[in-house]
Enzyme design. Structure first.
Site, short mmCIF file in Angstrom:
data_model
loop_
_atom_site.label_atom_id
_atom_site.label_comp_id
_atom_site.label_asym_id
_atom_site.label_seq_id
_atom_site.Cartn_x
_atom_site.Cartn_y
_atom_site.Cartn_z
CD GLU A 118 -36.14 -3.63 0.70
OE1 GLU A 118 -36.47 -3.83 1.90
OE2 GLU A 118 -35.22 -2.85 0.38
CD GLU A 168 -36.37 0.70 3.25
OE1 GLU A 168 -37.18 -0.24 3.20
OE2 GLU A 168 -35.57 0.85 4.20
#
Length: 661
Positions: free
Chosen positions: A311, A158
Site C-alpha cells: 500500500e 495490518e
C-alpha cells in the site's frame, strides 16, 4: 501445498513488476466493474487485491455464503489478464459476530470493549473469533485456491490489535507457563521482589491493566511479546489453510505497517513467502524520502531480497491533521525509489477512491476527478514505466556494505514508562542515524543483532538498550573478525528480561569500546545541548571513563562532563555517548565508513540526489524541486526513456533515471 513449503514473490511477478492496488468493488454498482477494468488496462494494472474488508459481504449471516459476486469478479479479472491477490477478510468481522459473540471483541487496558463500527475489532486470543475466521478462510480457499486469476494470498490486513481482556489473560498465563515453566522463574524474570509483587498462583497473573503507578516492566515486556505471538498464531492458522488448497506456486503474505511496535517483524518475516509493507510518508515532510528509504531498507532486509509495496497513497491520506496531496511527480519518484530499494510490486490503497465511509478522502489511483484527473494520468505514466523496466529489475538484489541493527525486543524493553528520559524514542534515534547515512549517500541493510554480520564492512547500532548474551557475543566476534562497529548511547544496558547489567553496560561491551567505567547517564532537556571539541550533542550524554586501549576521538567541553569522552574508539569499535547534531552525525558516520572501506554509490552527489544500485542497474533519483546535474562515469542507457547518457546527466524536478551499463 503443505504448511512447510513456500512459494516466492517471483512466482507472482513472473518477470514483471506487480502494479495495482486494493480493489473494493462491493462499494460500487456492478456496471462500474467493467469501467474499472477498462481503466486498469489503460493504466497497465496487472494485479488487484480483492476481499480485504469483505467478510460481511461474503457471510452476511452466520454460516451463509455469498460467493457469486466474487466468482464474477475473479472471472472478470482473469479474462482481462489481471491477477488477483485474494485476501482473507478476517481483519474486520461483520457486526453479527460481535453481537452474538461479544467475547470476540478486544478489551483495552481500562476494561472497555472496542465495538464494531470501525475495523480490526477482534480479539486475537478469542477461540470463537479464530473458529469463525478459520471457517470463512477454509471456504474461500476451497473455492478459489485453484482459480487461474489467483497470484497470491493476502492474510488479514495490518495486524495491529491489542487485547487486555479475560480470554487474553488466560492465554497470557498459558504463554508464560510455556515460556518459564515455574512461578519461581517468572518471579525472577519479572523482578517481583520489588514492590511486593511476588506471584504464588498462576491465577494471580494478569494482563498489565491500568495501575495506580508504574507497571512492572518485565510484565509489560512479556505482554508485548505475547501480543506479537498471538497475532502471529492467527496469521499462521489462516496461512496454513490457504496453502492446503493452493498450488505450490501461490505465495502467501500479510502487510506490515512500517516500524509498528506490536510485531516482531524479524520473526514474522520467517513465516511469510512474501514480505510486504504499507508506506505513507507525508508529502510535506522534508525527510519523507529518507523515511521511505528506511522502511524500504528494513523490509528488503526482512525479505532477504525482493519485497512488495502493498500500500501507498496516490495522493493525500485522510488521517493526518492536515492531509496534503502529492505534488506533481512525487508519486512516481517515491514509487521508483521503492523499486530501486528492492520492491518487485508497487501497489496502492486503493484503486478507486471511495464515495462513502471513513476513508472517502483517502486518495485512490482513480480519484474523485476520474480518469481526466492528474492523479490517474500520473498513475498511467508510472504503469507504462514499470512495464518498461520490469524485465530488467525483478528478482535482482540490492547489496550493501553497511548493516544497521534493529530489534523489537530491545525497543519494547527501552520504552518502559519509568525510563530516564521520555524524550529518548527508539524510532527517532534509529531514524536520526539512518538519515545521517542516507544524507552521506551510504546505502544500508538492516539486521537483527544475532544475525550473521560477516558480509558487512560496517555495522551500525543506533541504540540497542537490551541485548541478549548471544547478540553481545555476535558483536564481539564481528569485530574480532575484522569488522568495524559504531554504536550509539544507551546500548547494552539490560539483558533480555530488562535486568540492568552490572556496571550499567555489559562488561564485554565496555571492554570492546574501551570503557573502564560508566559512572552516570546524563539525559538532556528539550533544547539543551552539550558542547564537545568537535560538535554539539543533543538528547543525551554519559559520564564515562576511558579504559586501557580506548582513544578519545571527541571530548566533552566544559560543564560536568568536561574532558570526558563523547566519542570513544577502541580499534575498530566506536562508541558515541550523545546524539550529535545532524550534520555532525553525518560527518562522523561518513568518516567511520570511509575508514572501513565503504564508499557511496556515486561520488560528489548533490544533497537531494539519491543513487542506489540494484543488480546491474543504477537508479539516480532527484528528491528536489530544482534541476540538478550528476556525474555518472561511463556510458549508460536510461531504461525509462531509451536514451544513451554519458558522463553527465541532468535530472529535472523529482527526476529519475534507471541506468543500464
Amino acid at each position: 501445498m503443505g504448511p512447510g513449503k513456500a512459494a516466492s514473490l517471483a512466482d507472482a511477478t513472473r518477470g514483471r513488476i506487480l502494479f495495482g492496488g486494493d480493489y473494493n468493488p462491493e462499494q460500487w454498482p456492478e456496471e462500474t466493474w467493467h469501467e474499472d477494468v477498462r481503466l486498469m488496462k489503460d493504466a497497465g494494472v496487472n494485479s488487484v487485491t480483492l476481499g480485504v474488508f469483505s467478510w460481511a459481504k461474503l457471510e452476511p449471516r452466520p454460516g451463509e455464503r455469498e460467493f457469486g459476486w466474487l466468482d464474477r469478479l475473479m472471472d472478470l479479472m482473469h479474462t482481462n489478464g489481471i491477477g488477483v491477490v485474494l485476501a482473507t477478510p478476517t481483519s474486520s468481522p461483520p457486526p453479527w459476530l460481535g453481537r452474538l459473540h461479544p467475547e470476540t471483541l478486544p478489551v483495552d487496558e481500562d476494561g472497555r470493549t472496542e465495538w464494531w463500527g470501525g475495523r480490526q475489532h477482534f480479539s486475537h486470543s478469542s477461540a470463537v473469533y479464530r473458529r469463525h475466521a478459520a471457517a470463512i478462510t477454509e471456504d474461500l480457499a476451497a473455492r478459489y485456491g485453484g482459480h487461474p486469476a489467483l497470484v497470491m494470498w493476502h492474510i488479514n490486513n495490518e495486524y495491529c490489535t491489542y487485547d487486555w481482556g479475560d480470554e487474553a489473560a488466560a492465554r497470557f498465563r498459558q504463554w508464560l507457563r510455556d515460556k518459564y515453566g515455574t512461578l519461581d522463574a517468572l518471579n525472577s524474570a519479572w523482578g517481583t521482589a520489588f514492590w511486593s509483587q511476588g506471584y504464588g498462583d498462576w491465577a494471580e497473573v494478569h494482563t498489565p491493566r491500568r495501575a495506580h503507578y508504574l507497571k512492572n516492566p518485565g510484565q509489560v515486556l512479556d505482554f508485548k511479546r505475547f501480543t506479537s505471538d498471538m497475532l502471529l498464531e492467527c496469521y499462521v492458522a489462516e496461512r496454513d489453510i490457504v496453502r492446503r488448497h493452493s498450488p505450490d506456486h501461490i505465495p502467501v503474505t500479510t502487510n506490515f505497517m512500517p516500524l509498528w511496535a506490536g510485531q516482531d517483524a524479524w520473526r514474522w518475516a520467517e513465516e511469510e513467502d512474501v514480505v510486504s509493507v504499507d508506506l505513507y510518508p507525508d508529502p510535506r515532510d522534508p525527510f519523507g524520502a529518507q523515511h521511505g528509504a528506511l522502511v524500504q531498507d528494513m523490509t528488503r532486509s526482512q525479505a532477504r531480497g525482493p519485497w512488495m509495496l502493498m500500500e501507498q497513497a496516490a495522493g493525500p491520506v485522510n488521517w493526518r491533521g492536515v492531509n496534503h496531496p502529492k505534488p506533481r511527480g512525487l508519486n512516481r519518484l517515491w514509487s521508483l525509489q521503492a523499486v530501486a530499494r528492492g520492491a518487485d510490486a508497487v501497489c496502492y490503497f486503493q484503486w478507486r477512491q471511495s464515495r462513502q465511509g471513513a476513508e472517502k478522502f483517502h486518495s485512490g489511483m482513480v480519484g474523485h476527478a476520474g480518469e481526466e484527473g492528474r492523479t490517474f494520468q500520473e498513475v498511467k505514466r508510472l504503469g507504462a514505466e514499470l512495464r518498461r523496466i520490469g524485465g530488467h529489475v525483478t528478482g535482482s538484489h540490492t547489496r550493501n556494505d553497511i548493516a544497521v541493527l534493529h530489534d523489537w525486543h530491545s525497543w519494547w524493553a527501552g520504552a518502559h514508562e519509568g525510563r530516564l528520559s521520555t524524550r529518548v524514542d527508539h524510532t527517532a534515534v534509529l531514524t536520526a542515524w539512518h538519515r545521517a547515512l542516507w544524507q552521506a549517500h551510504l546505502t544500508t541493510d538492516f539486521a537483527h543483532p544475532e544475525h550473521d554480520l560477516s558480509a558487512y564492512k560496517l555495522v551500525v547500532v543506533p541504540q540497542l538498550y537490551a541485548l541478549t548474551d548471544p547478540a553481545i557475543d555476535n558483536l564481539l566476534a564481528y569485530v574480532r573478525g575484522g569488522g568495524t562497529l559504531v554504536s550509539g548511547f544507551l546500548t547494552g544496558v539490560a539483558d533480555q528480561d530488562d535486568r540492568v547489567r552490572t556496571g550499567g553496560m555489559d562488561a564485554r561491551l565496555r571492554g570492546l569500546f574501551g570503557i573502564r567505567t560508566l559512572h552516570e547517564w546524563w539525559p538532556l532537556d528539550e533544547g539543551e545541548t552539550v558542547e564537545t571539541d568537535g560538535f554539539r550533542g543533543t538528547l543525551w550524554s554519559e559520564e564515562i571513563e576511558k579504559g586501557d586501549g580506548g582513544t578519545v576521538e571527541v571530548a566533552y567541553k566544559g560543564g560536568e562532563l568536561g574532558g570526558l569522552p563523547a566519542v570513544l574508539r577502541n580499534g575498530r569499535a566506536w562508541y558515541v555517548s550523545t546524539l550529535p547534531e545532524p550534520h555532525a552525525l553525518r560527518t562522523l558516520l561518513a568518516q567511520v565508513a570511509d575508514g572501513a572501506g565503504v564508499r557511496p554509490v556515486l561520488h560528489g552527489l548533490p544533497d537531494q540526489v539519491e543513487a542506489v544500485r540494484r543488480g546491474d542497474l543504477l537508479f539516480v533519483l532527484n528528491h528536489g524541486r530544482e534541476s540538478v546535474t550528476v556525474e555518472v562515469p561511463g556510458s549508460h542507457q536510461d531504461l525509462l526513456t531509451g536514451a544513451t547518457v554519458e558522463g553527465e546527466v541532468t535530472l529535472g524536478r523529482y527526476g529519475v533515471m534507471v541506468l543500464r551499463p
